[in-house]
Each structure stands twice: as C-alpha cells, then as structure tokens.
Design a protein around this motif. Structure first.
Motif, PDB file in Angstrom:
ATOM      1  N   MET A  95       0.855  -1.211   0.000  1.00 56.51           N
ATOM      2  CA  MET A  95       0.000   0.000   0.000  1.00 56.51           C
ATOM      3  C   MET A  95       0.879   1.245   0.000  1.00 56.51           C
ATOM      4  O   MET A  95       1.811   1.354   0.795  1.00 56.51           O
ATOM      5  CB  MET A  95      -0.912   0.003   1.227  1.00 56.51           C
ATOM      6  N   ASN A  96       0.601   2.222  -0.899  1.00 54.20           N
ATOM      7  CA  ASN A  96       1.450   3.412  -0.934  1.00 54.20           C
ATOM      8  C   ASN A  96       1.030   4.438   0.119  1.00 54.20           C
ATOM      9  O   ASN A  96      -0.019   4.317   0.765  1.00 54.20           O
ATOM     10  CB  ASN A  96       1.471   4.026  -2.342  1.00 54.20           C
TER      11      ASN A  96
ATOM     12  N   VAL B 258      -2.694   7.765   3.828  1.00 53.81           N
ATOM     13  CA  VAL B 258      -3.203   9.070   4.273  1.00 53.81           C
ATOM     14  C   VAL B 258      -4.708   9.156   4.051  1.00 53.81           C
ATOM     15  O   VAL B 258      -5.452   9.649   4.922  1.00 53.81           O
ATOM     16  CB  VAL B 258      -2.466  10.214   3.542  1.00 53.81           C
ATOM     17  N   GLU B 259      -5.193   8.679   2.910  1.00 55.21           N
ATOM     18  CA  GLU B 259      -6.639   8.717   2.640  1.00 55.21           C
ATOM     19  C   GLU B 259      -7.409   7.932   3.686  1.00 55.21           C
ATOM     20  O   GLU B 259      -8.501   8.339   4.105  1.00 55.21           O
ATOM     21  CB  GLU B 259      -6.937   8.177   1.243  1.00 55.21           C
ATOM     22  N   GLU B 260      -6.853   6.820   4.125  1.00 55.21           N
ATOM     23  CA  GLU B 260      -7.517   6.024   5.163  1.00 55.21           C
ATOM     24  C   GLU B 260      -7.636   6.802   6.476  1.00 55.21           C
ATOM     25  O   GLU B 260      -8.547   6.548   7.270  1.00 55.21           O
ATOM     26  CB  GLU B 260      -6.741   4.727   5.402  1.00 55.21           C
ATOM     27  N   MET B 261      -6.719   7.704   6.695  1.00 53.27           N
ATOM     28  CA  MET B 261      -6.705   8.473   7.952  1.00 53.27           C
ATOM     29  C   MET B 261      -7.391   9.825   7.826  1.00 53.27           C
ATOM     30  O   MET B 261      -7.316  10.650   8.724  1.00 53.27           O
ATOM     31  CB  MET B 261      -5.248   8.670   8.405  1.00 53.27           C
TER      32      MET B 261
ATOM     33  N   GLU C 238      -9.079  19.706   1.699  1.00 51.30           N
ATOM     34  CA  GLU C 238      -8.346  18.983   0.651  1.00 51.30           C
ATOM     35  C   GLU C 238      -6.865  19.331   0.668  1.00 51.30           C
ATOM     36  O   GLU C 238      -6.011  18.486   0.378  1.00 51.30           O
ATOM     37  CB  GLU C 238      -8.951  19.257  -0.729  1.00 51.30           C
ATOM     38  N   ASP C 239      -6.531  20.574   1.010  1.00 54.34           N
ATOM     39  CA  ASP C 239      -5.120  20.951   1.133  1.00 54.34           C
ATOM     40  C   ASP C 239      -4.478  20.275   2.335  1.00 54.34           C
ATOM     41  O   ASP C 239      -3.306  19.886   2.291  1.00 54.34           O
ATOM     42  CB  ASP C 239      -4.977  22.466   1.260  1.00 54.34           C
ATOM     43  N   LEU C 240      -5.226  20.165   3.427  1.00 60.17           N
ATOM     44  CA  LEU C 240      -4.714  19.481   4.622  1.00 60.17           C
ATOM     45  C   LEU C 240      -4.327  18.038   4.282  1.00 60.17           C
ATOM     46  O   LEU C 240      -3.263  17.551   4.692  1.00 60.17           O
ATOM     47  CB  LEU C 240      -5.774  19.511   5.722  1.00 60.17           C
ATOM     48  N   ILE C 241      -5.172  17.364   3.531  1.00 66.11           N
ATOM     49  CA  ILE C 241      -4.883  15.985   3.134  1.00 66.11           C
ATOM     50  C   ILE C 241      -3.735  15.944   2.126  1.00 66.11           C
ATOM     51  O   ILE C 241      -2.835  15.090   2.204  1.00 66.11           O
ATOM     52  CB  ILE C 241      -6.142  15.314   2.540  1.00 66.11           C
ATOM     53  N   LYS C 242      -3.739  16.896   1.214  1.00 67.11           N
ATOM     54  CA  LYS C 242      -2.699  16.939   0.179  1.00 67.11           C
ATOM     55  C   LYS C 242      -1.317  17.171   0.788  1.00 67.11           C
ATOM     56  O   LYS C 242      -0.343  16.502   0.420  1.00 67.11           O
ATOM     57  CB  LYS C 242      -3.021  18.048  -0.825  1.00 67.11           C
ATOM     58  N   ILE C 243      -1.210  18.107   1.736  1.00 75.29           N
ATOM     59  CA  ILE C 243       0.109  18.357   2.324  1.00 75.29           C
ATOM     60  C   ILE C 243       0.562  17.174   3.181  1.00 75.29           C
ATOM     61  O   ILE C 243       1.763  16.904   3.278  1.00 75.29           O
ATOM     62  CB  ILE C 243       0.153  19.673   3.137  1.00 75.29           C
ATOM     63  N   THR C 244      -0.395  16.458   3.769  1.00 72.62           N
ATOM     64  CA  THR C 244      -0.025  15.262   4.526  1.00 72.62           C
ATOM     65  C   THR C 244       0.627  14.242   3.602  1.00 72.62           C
ATOM     66  O   THR C 244       1.633  13.606   3.964  1.00 72.62           O
ATOM     67  CB  THR C 244      -1.256  14.650   5.220  1.00 72.62           C
ATOM     68  N   LYS C 245       0.085  14.083   2.407  1.00 75.32           N
ATOM     69  CA  LYS C 245       0.677  13.150   1.432  1.00 75.32           C
ATOM     70  C   LYS C 245       2.068  13.622   0.993  1.00 75.32           C
ATOM     71  O   LYS C 245       3.001  12.813   0.877  1.00 75.32           O
ATOM     72  CB  LYS C 245      -0.248  13.028   0.226  1.00 75.32           C
TER      73      LYS C 245
END
Length: 462
Positions: free
Chosen positions: A1-2, A7-10, A444-451
């Motif tokens: 799993m990448n 991150v999406e799961e979280m 969406e930015d919060l998730i994007k920066i986490t990735k």
C-alpha cells in the motif's frame, strides 16, 4: 500500500485532530507553576504529546519547554519543526477563532495554517510511514516548539538538552522549498517627552494600537483635547482616503478609532495598518506644537504607509530575496513619551548593522533613539543543496509544478539549525492567511500536504 492510500484512510482522523487542537487557545501568557509559556500553551502541548502517543510514537517532554515524538532506527535524525503557539486572534471573525468549525470545505480557526494544521499533518505523515512498513535508515522526529511567535525560548531551551536533527524541514511557510529567509530585526523607536505644548492647537494625550511586532495592526486609537469639533474633518479625510475611522466626542476628550486589516508582518501589503492610518490623519490636523506632534510629523514623513523603509533610510533590496519589508506593529504614546515597535525583514545579502545605520542617519538630531530588541540573521542555502533537491523532487512529482525554490520574508524555525528549510504548507497563488482574521485551511489541502510530507520524510529518511 502506498503512502497516499494510507493518508486517505486516515482522512477523518486528520480532520478531527486538527479541529481538536484548534479549539485549544494557545497564546503565550505569563509563566505559571512550571508552565513557562502559560497554562493555555501548556495544555495544548500536553494534548500534542498525548495525541502522538495515541498514534504510536515515543514522546519526550523537555521540562515543559517543548518536546518531541519520534520513531525509527539509526543514528541520524530527520526532523520536522512545528510550533503550537498562535498569535492573538484579533477581532471581527466570521466564525469563532477557536471553534475549529468546518464551512464550505474549510476548517476555520487561529492556527489552522500557522502552524497547528501543518503540525497535525506532519504527525499523520509520520504515522502513514510507520504503518506502511517502509524501511528507514534514520529516525523521524517531530519537534514541538511553544513560542515561535515571540522569542523562540522554547526551541532554544530544547536544543540545549537535545541534539539538533541532521536535516529538517518546517511546514510553516510556502511551497515549493524555501532556500533563503530574510533577516528579522525587531526594535523600538523611542523618545522621552519633555517639550510642553506651545500653543492652543489640538493636544494628543495618548495613542495606542497593535498586538505584536510581527502583525499588521488592525486597531489603533488616539485620545485628544480640542476646543472645537473635528468630526467634519475626519469624515472628509475618511472619504478621500477610503479608510475606516470613527470618532467619539466627549466633554473632556475626543477618541479617534482606526480600523485596519491584520496580516503577517512579513506581508504588510496584504493588510491595512491601523496605526499608520491614524497617525497620517492626526498629521492633517492643527496639532499643538510639542514632542507628540513632532513624533506624528516624523512618522508621517519617514514611515507613512510605506512597506519598504525607503524614507527612513533602509530601503535595501537584492536579487536573491527582493525588498526589505518594514512593519510598524505596536505603538504606545502618552504624555511621558513614545515607543513604536517595528518588525523589519531585511535582504539576505545585508546585515542588521547596515539596516540600523541607515535609519540612524535619517533620525540624526531628531532626539529619537533606536533600541534593538531582537535580531535573527538571514539564512541562505544554494538551490543545489541535498535537502532542497530532495524536497523539490517530491514537490514536483506530486504537483507537476516545475517552479524553482524561493526565498521569503517570513522567519521560521529553519534558521535555528543547519540543513533545515521551510517547506509548505501554502501552495503558490493561495492567499496568505497567517495572523489574519478568518484564518482557515482547506480540508483537501490538509490531506494533500499530509501526502507530500509523508513522501518527503520518506525521501529524507530512507
């Protein structure tokens, strides 16, 4: 799993944890019972350590001055430098500044972008790496600072007890990678008043405004004595200059209230300086001669509404980092004297001595003194530096943006140690919301920066 899938799961955890930490007001206060930065910041710090343990990391509290959470093996350490303190919230928010409310896909609150949202993002980026089972050759450590907005005593103390990471980034500025930060100089312009009023003009009793040197002040007020009403002059001036002034005429005093727009001190053009607005209006009046009116005239001529310090003798600029930035942040004037606290961001090829000498030349024989409170020298890494190259690789692969590394006027924890740079969280073209009312982060930015941070940390630690 990448890492992106992890991150999406979280996603829900990341959003919920961000809301929770935003609800904890963490403005610096007086020390209390072994809490060096006040009870509010201490409670936020305890919350961060508890959250770190909950998601599976070892934590360390350094005498309540700060601490860290880490995982991994190896002698070398990759650091993420974050801070949990925030500047005061200011006024006129659309949504509660400590509510962590979600509206139109955005989490609102003080600290969402500076720097609690990115801190949560970095923590879950670490969790994504840990749970992915990817092999690392270095430790990854998130360091929690507690007074980045005023003094840096937290990180300074931490670094007397713990070794600095070998390489690090701080998610407390802009994308792409930042290879230079301007010097930061904070000082007072002061004068003790001796000269009595010489005529029957309008007397200035008091001017007070601003919260912090590194914030564009959004409110200032002046108390005056005048034999006649100045309401008509104020209304005409307000209309001609398109600014917000209010007047309250009492029997013994007149109060003028100036309303501006708060912004980060490194970007004064993004705000409206309530102090400067008010003083320029006062300078248009028939003021009684004296020290107070001398200051108002000096301010109007040497500072005014300028952003770059041209008239006060420090309008320097260079190719790597551009113009010097000048922000008059706090004023306190009464019948005894005046103290104007200024925050300057000076270009990377200049020294603070050159800046001070330029201003002292302009203030010569005026009776006003410059009292230096704090200086942070500029930092500058070549674009070819290994850390810059690795962060840029991740950023370009993830975003498709081929932009070059940049320099900024903001001051981040990157300047506290070698081989450290600022990296995000603001994407190119996005509005700068740090230190402003209605601060928010897009979910969406919060998730994007986490990735992005997960991939960047893996790139640095593999």
């Amino acid at each position: 799993m990448n890492l992106e899938q992890k991150v999406e799961e979280m996603r829900d955890e990341i959003i919920g944890s961000t809301q929770e930490i935003i609800r904890l007001k963490s403005v610096k206060d007086s020390p209390k019972d072994e809490m060096p930065f006040g009870q509010d910041i201490h409670e936020c710090f305890m919350h961060a350590l508890n959250l770190s343990e909950k998601v599976g990391f070892k934590t360390k509290n350094i005498d309540n001055y700060g601490g860290h959470a880490e995982f991994g093996d190896g002698e070398e350490v990759v650091g993420v430098l974050v801070h949990l303190d925030v500047v005061p919230e200011g006024d006129n928010w659309t949504y509660p500044p400590y509510g962590g409310e979600i509206h139109d896909g955005k989490i609102y609150g003080r600290g969402t972008i500076d720097d609690k949202g990115p801190a949560v993002s970095a923590l879950y980026a670490m969790k994504a790496i840990k749970e992915s089972g990817l092999k690392l050759n270095k430790k990854i450590r998130i360091i929690f600072g507690l007074d980045e907005e005023s003094g840096w005593d937290s990180l300074k103390y931490y670094l007397t007890k713990e070794n600095a990471p070998d390489v690090a980034f701080t998610p407390d500025a802009d994308f792409p990678a930042i290879h230079g930060e301007k010097g930061i100089l904070i000082f007072d312009i002061t004068k003790r008043f001796k000269k009595n009023y010489k005529d029957n003009g309008i007397k200035v009793l008091k001017i007070k405004g601003g919260n912090r040197p590194n914030m564009v002040p959004d409110y200032c007020e002046a108390h005056l004595i005048s034999d006649s009403s100045i309401k008509e002059k104020l209304e005409a001036y307000k209309e001609n200059n398109k600014i917000k002034l209010e007047i309250e005429e009492k029997e013994d005093t007149i109060i003028i209230k100036s309303y501006g727009v708060s912004a980060h001190g490194s970007l004064p053009e993004k705000g409206e300086n309530a102090v400067s607005q008010l003083i320029l209006f006062l300078n248009s009046l028939n003021l009684a001669e004296g020290d107070a009116s001398d200051f108002i005239k000096l301010y109007s001529e040497k500072i005014g509404m300028e952003y770059y310090g041209e008239s006060i003798g420090c309008g320097f600029k260079d190719d790597p980092s551009g113009n010097l930035i000048f922000n008059a942040g706090v004023i306190d004037l009464d019948e005894k004297g005046v103290k104007l606290t200024v925050n300057i961001r000076y270009p990377v090829t200049y020294t603070h001595t050159e800046v001070i000498e330029g201003m002292e030349k302009e203030l010569k024989d005026t009776g006003f003194d410059i009292v230096v409170l704090e200086n942070m020298d500029p930092i500058y890494l070549p674009k070819e530096h290994e850390v810059i190259q690795k962060l840029m690789k991740v950023y370009r692969e993830f975003t498709g943006d081929d932009s070059e590394p940049i320099t900024i006027g903001g001051g981040t924890y990157a300047r506290s140690m070698e081989n450290a740079v600022a990296f995000g969280p603001l994407f190119p073209g996005q509005p700068e919301l740090a230190h402003q009312k209605d601060e928010y982060i897009e979910i969406e930015d919060l998730i994007k920066i986490t990735k992005i941070y997960a991939n960047a940390l893996y790139e640095l630690a593999k």
